[in-house]
Design an enzyme around this catalytic site. Structure first.
Site, PDB file in Angstrom:
ATOM      1  N   GLY A 188      15.813  39.394  41.849  1.00 54.99           N
ATOM      2  CA  GLY A 188      17.218  39.196  41.528  1.00 54.99           C
ATOM      3  C   GLY A 188      17.748  40.372  40.730  1.00 54.99           C
ATOM      4  O   GLY A 188      17.282  41.492  40.896  1.00 54.99           O
ATOM      5  N   GLU A 189      18.749  40.107  39.884  1.00 51.88           N
ATOM      6  CA  GLU A 189      19.416  41.118  39.049  1.00 51.88           C
ATOM      7  C   GLU A 189      20.297  42.058  39.873  1.00 51.88           C
ATOM      8  O   GLU A 189      21.034  42.859  39.312  1.00 51.88           O
ATOM      9  CB  GLU A 189      18.416  41.986  38.252  1.00 51.88           C
ATOM     10  CG  GLU A 189      17.502  41.233  37.333  1.00 51.88           C
ATOM     11  CD  GLU A 189      16.574  42.161  36.541  1.00 51.88           C
ATOM     12  OE1 GLU A 189      16.689  43.399  36.658  1.00 51.88           O
ATOM     13  OE2 GLU A 189      15.734  41.634  35.788  1.00 51.88           O
ATOM     14  N   GLY A 190      20.162  42.011  41.215  1.00 56.09           N
ATOM     15  CA  GLY A 190      20.827  42.980  42.079  1.00 56.09           C
ATOM     16  C   GLY A 190      19.887  44.067  42.582  1.00 56.09           C
ATOM     17  O   GLY A 190      20.330  44.996  43.259  1.00 56.09           O
ATOM     18  N   ILE A 235      17.113  46.375  36.928  1.00 58.56           N
ATOM     19  CA  ILE A 235      18.364  46.794  37.572  1.00 58.56           C
ATOM     20  C   ILE A 235      18.968  48.025  36.891  1.00 58.56           C
ATOM     21  O   ILE A 235      19.574  48.876  37.560  1.00 58.56           O
ATOM     22  CB  ILE A 235      19.396  45.632  37.640  1.00 58.56           C
ATOM     23  CG1 ILE A 235      20.560  46.007  38.561  1.00 58.56           C
ATOM     24  CG2 ILE A 235      19.886  45.233  36.249  1.00 58.56           C
ATOM     25  CD1 ILE A 235      20.170  46.324  39.992  1.00 58.56           C
ATOM     26  N   ASP A 277      22.566  39.062  39.416  1.00 58.96           N
ATOM     27  CA  ASP A 277      22.567  37.758  38.771  1.00 58.96           C
ATOM     28  C   ASP A 277      21.407  37.629  37.819  1.00 58.96           C
ATOM     29  O   ASP A 277      20.384  38.288  37.977  1.00 58.96           O
ATOM     30  CB  ASP A 277      22.431  36.656  39.815  1.00 58.96           C
ATOM     31  CG  ASP A 277      21.038  36.682  40.436  1.00 58.96           C
ATOM     32  OD1 ASP A 277      20.138  35.983  39.920  1.00 58.96           O
ATOM     33  OD2 ASP A 277      20.836  37.421  41.417  1.00 58.96           O
TER      34      ASP A 277
END
Lengths: 341, 341
Positions: free
Chosen positions: A313-315, A95, A172
């Protein structure tokens, strides 16, 4: 976030103005496809036409741990969550790389990491508690904890907006969080555990079967409980609760909020249950491979912008949608009209 | 572009190095989905790992007119092509707006506009002829014209690379060009006219039926002719020929080339027929609503990155893929490894 505050909703006048503007532009009607719908939505979200072009996007990565890892839903050890918080803080995670390319700023928020990351710089230290309890054995957390995590998310949104950010992206990190997300999506959308549960980071068939059983049992145990906040506390994670607060606060502030994958989908389902109408303002950044993500988005009536089979994830998926949001807003501001032809 | 020059192909060693690098990064294997495939392809295209991150993308919008408009395939008058060249030159078209947002530079090339745009600044004046003849009544152009247009495209690619551009995006403008593109795609992929022909700028049913009949008849009239360049001359447009040359030259120079919609799809089908292997190096920027675009991409084995129902052309869909290409390259350069966890 008391109930007497007005629910958020799209500004219909601004949307009508955006549609009228689009009809005047030097192009065949509708030829920019879903970017035109997005431009209209941005007018509705911000309440202005043309909507401002977001130039300063923020990605908040909320990190939390999940007691359910003790029940064997993932091969990854829980301390990866704390280790990844360190990688985010050093700028080395996916990210961070995406954000540098896309002109966004990453904020990492410890809302519920099990390990001690308090010595790390470049982390927003807002720990409510050191991870949830095992949702396979009882409530993940208390209602008070869930509310505190929601408040952390809302407060982070307010801080980022105060710093001048004009677009909020959800991120997240939390080993085990696809299990919590699946339980919330199953409970809020009334779908079967098998339909909402996926392989997360890439689990084998035996682990997937165990994960589905745990999701089904947890939803069944919670079924008699119909209040949204209590369901969130029973099933959810601290970072998911924080994301729900972040999403609601962003919508209330009338800035575009871009959702990442299944964790954000679970948070958005919760957010829309807590504050009906939020769904209309949200932008689905991407379609995660996780099946629960698609179910959550369908429940909310959202159609994702990017569909590239991401599941990190992570954005990361939502970050890829930032240029689409910016471009959609820019169409309304800068394009020549048919009259000029 | 003599036949004795080596065909382009992906660098397998660089791709293996990219796969090995991806396996070391701090994320679950495969979790960045198709961005990982794109990163591997970029290594193969550029022949290096990590591939350079493109920082200076160029979008070449080739403009040409089509004699087939006399047969009634579109309600838009032919002089819109010249008028839009003026809008591109002034920076007011959709592609200009997209390019400003996405950090790209637009070049407008008159390779075959019917009207006189020679007085316009900010246009590359490379007119081969003032539009094609009506493909419904005979050959669109001579083989010599088609070759000259291909050479214009190749020369433009060389000039843009000499100016320091490191990523080439295809763009197009030409009233009537979805008819020419449909005939080329039908002829090169051996598909029915009805399957490849769409509504372009938004035509009614009667016009669509006429368009399908024209495509079918033109392909049938050309069917005995199997040589690629002759087929292109019989059916194609000047801007489509130029795009074929641009695409081939970009691939030979080993820079990423991102295709826009159905016009670029037709050009890529021609390019791959002229220079087999080109398909492996190309990046499909988006899926146009035009059915021929999907057929062309399937023929080439390409899967588009963006699918937002655009059908404007100009390079708009491909431009939206620029940040995806840049982000994919950046993953290989900047992400932390599992060892660092």
């Amino acid at each position: 976030m008391s109930p007497e505050e007005a629910y958020v909703s799209l500004d219909r006048d601004a949307m009508d103005a955006a549609r009228a503007r689009l009809a005047q532009l030097a192009k065949p009607p509708g030829s920019l496809g879903r970017l035109e719908d997005l431009a209209v939505q941005l007018a509705g979200v911000t309440g202005t036409c043309p909507p401002p072009i977001p130039t300063n996007p923020a990605i908040a990565v909320f990190a939390g741990d999940h007691g359910v890892v003790a029940s064997g839903v993932t091969p990854w050890p829980q301390d990866i969550t704390a280790a990844m918080v360190g990688v985010f803080a050093r700028g080395g995670a996916a990210i961070n790389v995406f954000a540098r390319q896309l002109g966004a700023t990453v904020y990492v928020v410890d809302v519920g990491v099990a390990g001690d990351v308090s010595a790390l710089d470049h982390v927003m230290h807002r720990k409510v508690r050191a991870g949830t309890d095992d949702l396979a054995r009882g409530p993940a957390m208390t209602v008070a904890d869930a509310q505190a995590a929601i408040d952390v998310g809302a407060q982070v949104a307010r801080e980022l907006l105060a710093r001048g950010h004009d677009l909020l992206v959800t991120g997240d990190m939390g080993i085990g969080n696809t299990t919590a997300a699946a339980t919330l999506i199953a409970a809020f959308t009334q779908r079967d555990a098998a339909a909402v549960t996926g392989r997360g980071t890439g689990i084998d068939d035996a682990t997937l079967n165990r994960k589905v059983e745990i999701v089904a049992a947890a939803v069944a145990a919670a079924a008699s409980n119909v209040e949204s906040l209590a369901l969130l506390a029973r099933l959810g994670g601290l970072e998911i609760a924080a994301l729900a607060g972040y999403v609601i606060e962003g919508c209330r502030a009338r800035v575009p909020v871009v959702l990442d994958g299944v964790i954000a989908g679970a948070a958005a389902v919760v957010a829309d249950a807590v504050e009906p109408g939020v769904r209309d303002l949200l932008i689905a950044g991407h379609r995660s491979v996780e099946p629960g993500a698609t179910i959550a988005l369908a429940h909310l009536g959202l159609d994702p912008l990017i569909d590239l089979e991401l599941r990190l994830g992570e954005g990361t998926g939502a970050a890829l949608a930032i240029p689409l949001v910016q471009t959609a807003a820019r169409i309304l501001t800068e394009m020549a009209t048919l009259d000029e032809l």
